[in-house]
Design a protein around this motif. Sequence first.
Motif, PDB file in Angstrom:
ATOM      1  N   THR A  23       0.825  -1.206   0.000  1.00  0.00           N
ATOM      2  CA  THR A  23       0.000   0.000   0.000  1.00  0.00           C
ATOM      3  C   THR A  23       0.859   1.255   0.000  1.00  0.00           C
ATOM      4  O   THR A  23       0.649   2.182  -0.789  1.00  0.00           O
ATOM      5  N   MET A  24       1.840   1.303   0.886  1.00  0.00           N
ATOM      6  CA  MET A  24       2.699   2.480   0.977  1.00  0.00           C
ATOM      7  C   MET A  24       3.622   2.580  -0.235  1.00  0.00           C
ATOM      8  O   MET A  24       3.789   3.656  -0.826  1.00  0.00           O
ATOM      9  N   GLY A  25       4.236   1.461  -0.613  1.00  0.00           N
ATOM     10  CA  GLY A  25       5.176   1.475  -1.714  1.00  0.00           C
ATOM     11  C   GLY A  25       4.549   1.901  -3.028  1.00  0.00           C
ATOM     12  O   GLY A  25       5.155   2.669  -3.801  1.00  0.00           O
ATOM     13  N   ALA A  26       3.346   1.421  -3.288  1.00  0.00           N
ATOM     14  CA  ALA A  26       2.676   1.779  -4.540  1.00  0.00           C
ATOM     15  C   ALA A  26       2.375   3.273  -4.587  1.00  0.00           C
ATOM     16  O   ALA A  26       2.605   3.936  -5.608  1.00  0.00           O
ATOM     17  N   ALA A  27       1.863   3.819  -3.483  1.00  0.00           N
ATOM     18  CA  ALA A  27       1.530   5.240  -3.454  1.00  0.00           C
ATOM     19  C   ALA A  27       2.778   6.101  -3.582  1.00  0.00           C
ATOM     20  O   ALA A  27       2.811   7.082  -4.341  1.00  0.00           O
ATOM     21  N   MET A  28       3.826   5.740  -2.866  1.00  0.00           N
ATOM     22  CA  MET A  28       5.056   6.521  -2.905  1.00  0.00           C
ATOM     23  C   MET A  28       5.717   6.437  -4.276  1.00  0.00           C
ATOM     24  O   MET A  28       6.247   7.431  -4.789  1.00  0.00           O
ATOM     25  N   ALA A  29       5.674   5.258  -4.899  1.00  0.00           N
ATOM     26  CA  ALA A  29       6.256   5.107  -6.228  1.00  0.00           C
ATOM     27  C   ALA A  29       5.554   6.016  -7.233  1.00  0.00           C
ATOM     28  O   ALA A  29       6.205   6.629  -8.095  1.00  0.00           O
ATOM     29  N   ARG A  30       4.241   6.111  -7.148  1.00  0.00           N
ATOM     30  CA  ARG A  30       3.509   6.990  -8.071  1.00  0.00           C
ATOM     31  C   ARG A  30       3.916   8.450  -7.881  1.00  0.00           C
ATOM     32  O   ARG A  30       4.048   9.208  -8.855  1.00  0.00           O
ATOM     33  N   ASN A  31       4.132   8.864  -6.647  1.00  0.00           N
ATOM     34  CA  ASN A  31       4.547  10.246  -6.410  1.00  0.00           C
ATOM     35  C   ASN A  31       5.982  10.490  -6.858  1.00  0.00           C
ATOM     36  O   ASN A  31       6.322  11.591  -7.312  1.00  0.00           O
ATOM     37  N   ILE A  32       6.836   9.477  -6.746  1.00  0.00           N
ATOM     38  CA  ILE A  32       8.210   9.588  -7.249  1.00  0.00           C
ATOM     39  C   ILE A  32       8.193   9.785  -8.761  1.00  0.00           C
ATOM     40  O   ILE A  32       8.891  10.650  -9.305  1.00  0.00           O
ATOM     41  N   ALA A  33       7.387   8.990  -9.443  1.00  0.00           N
ATOM     42  CA  ALA A  33       7.277   9.139 -10.898  1.00  0.00           C
ATOM     43  C   ALA A  33       6.694  10.493 -11.273  1.00  0.00           C
ATOM     44  O   ALA A  33       7.154  11.150 -12.224  1.00  0.00           O
ATOM     45  N   ALA A  34       5.675  10.946 -10.530  1.00  0.00           N
ATOM     46  CA  ALA A  34       5.032  12.223 -10.837  1.00  0.00           C
ATOM     47  C   ALA A  34       5.985  13.398 -10.667  1.00  0.00           C
ATOM     48  O   ALA A  34       5.812  14.449 -11.308  1.00  0.00           O
ATOM     49  N   ALA A  35       7.000  13.224  -9.812  1.00  0.00           N
ATOM     50  CA  ALA A  35       7.982  14.295  -9.600  1.00  0.00           C
ATOM     51  C   ALA A  35       9.066  14.305 -10.678  1.00  0.00           C
ATOM     52  O   ALA A  35       9.983  15.133 -10.627  1.00  0.00           O
ATOM     53  N   GLY A  36       8.978  13.392 -11.657  1.00  0.00           N
ATOM     54  CA  GLY A  36       9.932  13.372 -12.745  1.00  0.00           C
ATOM     55  C   GLY A  36      11.196  12.587 -12.473  1.00  0.00           C
ATOM     56  O   GLY A  36      12.179  12.711 -13.206  1.00  0.00           O
TER      57      GLY A  36
END
Length: 301
Positions: A23-36
């Motif tokens: 749950t945490m890893g998936a959400a954080m990974a999406r935000n990492i990608a969104a930050a470029g």
Amino acid sequence: MTGPNPESTGQDPPVVAVLGIGTMGAAMARNIAAAGLGLRVWNRNRAPAEELADVGAVVCDSPAEACRGADIVLTLLANEKVVAEVMDQACDGLDERTVWVQSCTVSPDGTRRLANQAARLGVTYVDAPLLGTKEPAVAGTLGILAATDDVAVRDRIRPMVDAVGSRTVWLDEVGQASGLKLAYNAWVLATVEGIAESLTLAQALGIDPHKVIDAIDGSALNSQYVQTKGPKMIDDDLDTPSFPLEAAAKDATLITATARAAGLHLGIAEVVRERLGLAVDQGYGRADVAATYRQPRRSAS
């Protein structure tokens, strides 16, 4: 939330390998990608990792493959033992430039053992547990407790921590961040059990438990946590976890064991550990931590 674009600084954005796509890893990974930032992901069960392909993640078949070419390795795994095993499996993908950011909740002694493992692997280690659950992870507003005395390392991981969190508390010594996380969680778990007991007492006295939440609202002791968890307890809306009860039970055990090792007896924490253990035994481990409310509290006498 999206952090600052690293390209605006004139530097190449770091590549982040996320090991553990829960749950945490998936959400954080999406935000990492969104930050470029570059993103490589691995999970023992590949399916959750594959869901991140839509944000440009490179989905990998092994920890070593995920870490190959990554500047930062972020571990979001179940416990110290699993973290150590996965990082040993990752060894062929690591090099001397790698910064390992370890965010699983472990004891201060546990994080020092992992730091020693990092030294054996030839990588830089950052003790970096998280404050927050599913909702702030999705929103990119986690708190991060990060321990390293190397200012240059802080600068290297800053694009990642800014992408996933809204506040970073920097500490200078490995072990301090994990110790602070346990102190923080001791308060969180005591609060959950306290809400459960207050609601149970009101019901036993023939009082609508919603009145407890209403009485706390507007007082000096009110918090968003009370106003969120309390109604979910009353409505028994506890099967979709923000913080799984089994994870809370693990943390409660770490808290009491660490306290004992420091010569302390934390009475409330010991009771909370026992209550959470009983709830896990009753099959509530995958429910929200607030499912401790489901445990009977009637006296046997």
